[in-house]
Design an enzyme around this catalytic site. Structure first.
Site, PDB file in Angstrom:
ATOM      1  CG  HIS A 118      -1.946  -1.086   1.169  1.00 24.76           C
ATOM      2  ND1 HIS A 118      -2.692  -1.457   2.269  1.00 24.76           N
ATOM      3  CD2 HIS A 118      -2.338  -1.925   0.171  1.00 24.76           C
ATOM      4  CE1 HIS A 118      -3.504  -2.451   1.960  1.00 24.76           C
ATOM      5  NE2 HIS A 118      -3.298  -2.751   0.686  1.00 24.76           N
ATOM      6  NE  ARG A 131      -7.353  -8.117   3.748  1.00 27.39           N
ATOM      7  CZ  ARG A 131      -8.385  -7.359   3.386  1.00 27.39           C
ATOM      8  NH1 ARG A 131      -8.865  -7.451   2.149  1.00 27.39           N
ATOM      9  NH2 ARG A 131      -8.934  -6.513   4.234  1.00 27.39           N
ATOM     10  CG  PHE A 132       1.168 -10.159   4.128  1.00 31.90           C
ATOM     11  CD1 PHE A 132       1.480 -10.546   5.419  1.00 31.90           C
ATOM     12  CD2 PHE A 132       0.686 -11.120   3.253  1.00 31.90           C
ATOM     13  CE1 PHE A 132       1.339 -11.859   5.837  1.00 31.90           C
ATOM     14  CE2 PHE A 132       0.540 -12.441   3.653  1.00 31.90           C
ATOM     15  CZ  PHE A 132       0.867 -12.813   4.947  1.00 31.90           C
ATOM     16  CB  CYS A 133       0.253  -3.306   3.926  1.00 26.78           C
ATOM     17  SG  CYS A 133      -0.025  -2.894   5.654  1.00 26.78           S
ATOM     18  CB  ALA A 134       0.118  -6.610  -0.522  1.00 28.70           C
TER      19      ALA A 134
END
Length: 437
Positions: free
Chosen positions: A124, A361-364
């Site tokens: 992100h 979701r790993f900022c993705a």
């Protein structure tokens, strides 16, 4: 047999927390196995030593005549040269210190005089900032080669000021051919920016050789968790843009009617800077540059292969991968376990085995949606990871699949936790973690 087989301690410099003991829900304690380097890496010993040496001299920088101020100023400004050498910056590229990669890319986004092209695999931090000046998203293909052709088509169809790409995926660790992408961008009259948050701790970066125009990375992912990041990039856009923050230190002169801003890097570093964070980042760059590159790479690849091979033998484990033709990745392994939610697995690994992994979701979010999963597990390897750690993680996942957890787990406030959780948290007076420090 590789030199790293049966390794119980890191062959590299000591990292903070390598001897940490953590409590287990079933009682007792165990050495912590850290597989969350991709989120925040522990400090290298060289970094903590540098900070300990500088702390007695900590003072305000740039305008203080006192001896401590002179020392602090020298450390702060000399760190620019250290970072510049670490990435082999070109003569027209300046080093701007920031809070982290996200701060660096937001700063750059305000300097770009036109559209920015991005892929839909980005963190992100390298996806959201570009929307303010015109973001064009290129959907990836199943292969890197076809993805590159889509980038070419996008840049050829309509001019863009900037191509912003990840150096290494924070989800799978897969690498893009940065030198090739830089050449393509330049042929189209476009500059290239690289989010190197995951790349910089694992691979040496040469801006002159690759042709990268802008590079951003964070100290906290590069073994310097003291709150500093960096943007290295070409001066002209940085000098032409409005300051990232308006305040002292960013100016040449101020009157009641106007202001004359200083050029970069000072232009974008208003306020009292994070002297200790910058010194830590420079120390980490020095330390990483001092390791033998081939030995570090061999260590990482051996442990990553060992982890993948071991997990592959566990029924129900499925790996995440972006491109069919990718041939290299940093030490990140993303996976799911059939029959278990990722958050539940992460809680189990921590509570019953003293193992730290990342889930979610790993900022993705766009990438996870493309890969067809709501969330996953991520085990990331660093300089302090050992074969003993890897084998422990494999055994723990295998035990979960074969026998299930020995403790009860439930969602509380959106997160999986053991119920009850007898481990002490938060109150050092009651034997808990030292949050009072």
């Amino acid at each position: 047999m590789t030199a790293f087989a049966d390794q119980t301690c890191s062959p590299f410099a000591k990292v903070s927390g390598c001897d940490l003991q953590v409590p287990l829900v079933q009682g007792g304690a165990i050495s912590y196995a850290n597989f969350d380097y991709a989120a925040s890496a522990p400090a290298l010993q060289q970094v903590t030593d540098r900070i300990a040496d500088l702390l007695p001299y900590y003072a305000s920088v740039h305008r203080g005549a006192g001896y401590a101020s002179r020392i602090s100023t020298d450390c702060y400004e000399s760190a620019r040269g250290t970072v510049s050498r670490f990435v082999n910056a070109a003569d027209d590229q300046v080093v701007v210190f920031t809070r982290n990669t996200t701060d660096s890319l937001n700063l750059l986004a305000d300097c770009v005089p036109g559209d920015t092209v991005v892929l839909d695999v980005e963190h992100h931090a390298n996806f959201l900032p570009w929307a303010r000046n015109g973001r064009r998203v290129v959907p990836i293909a199943d292969t890197i080669e076809e993805t590159i052709q889509r980038v070419v088509a996008e840049l050829c169809t309509k001019p863009a000021a900037l191509l912003a790409v990840t150096g290494a995926s924070n989800v799978t660790g897969e690498l893009l051919p940065l030198e090739r992408l830089a050449w393509i961008a330049h042929q189209c009259g476009t500059r290239i920016a690289v989010d190197a948050a995951q790349l910089a701790p694992h691979r040496r970066i040469d801006l002159r050789t690759t042709g990268i125009d802008y590079l951003a990375f964070s100290g906290h992912k590069a073994y310097a968790p003291f709150g500093a990041g960096v943007l290295v990039g070409r001066r002209d856009w940085l000098d032409a843009a409005e300051p990232h923050l308006a305040g002292g230190g960013a100016v040449r002169s101020v009157t009641t009617d106007g202001v004359e801003w200083a050029p970069a890097p000072q232009r974008h570093e208003a306020g009292s800077p994070n002297v200790l964070g910058v010194a830590a980042l420079a120390a980490a760059c020095d330390a990483l540059a001092g390791f033998d590159e081939s030995t570090v790479l061999e260590h990482e690849r051996y442990l990553t292969h060992r982890l993948r091979y071991g997990l592959k033998t566990v029924p129900g484990v499925n790996f995440l991968r972006i491109w069919r033709d990718s041939t290299d990745a940093v030490g990140i392994v993303a996976f799911t376990v059939e029959g278990f939610e990722p958050g539940q697995v992460a809680a189990y690994l921590s509570a019953e085995h003293g193992i730290g992994v990342r889930d979610g979701r790993f900022c993705a979010h766009p990438l996870l949606a493309r890969l067809g999963v709501d969330s996953a597990l991520r085990a990331s390897i660093g300089l302090g990871t050992t074969t003993a750690d890897v084998d422990r993680l494999i055994d723990a996942v295998s035990t979960l699949v074969e026998k299930g957890p020995t403790w009860q787990y439930a969602r509380t406030e959106g997160h999986w936790n053991p119920t009850p959780d007898p481990r002490p948290f938060g109150d050092s007076d009651q034997g808990g973690a030292p949050c009072g420090f």
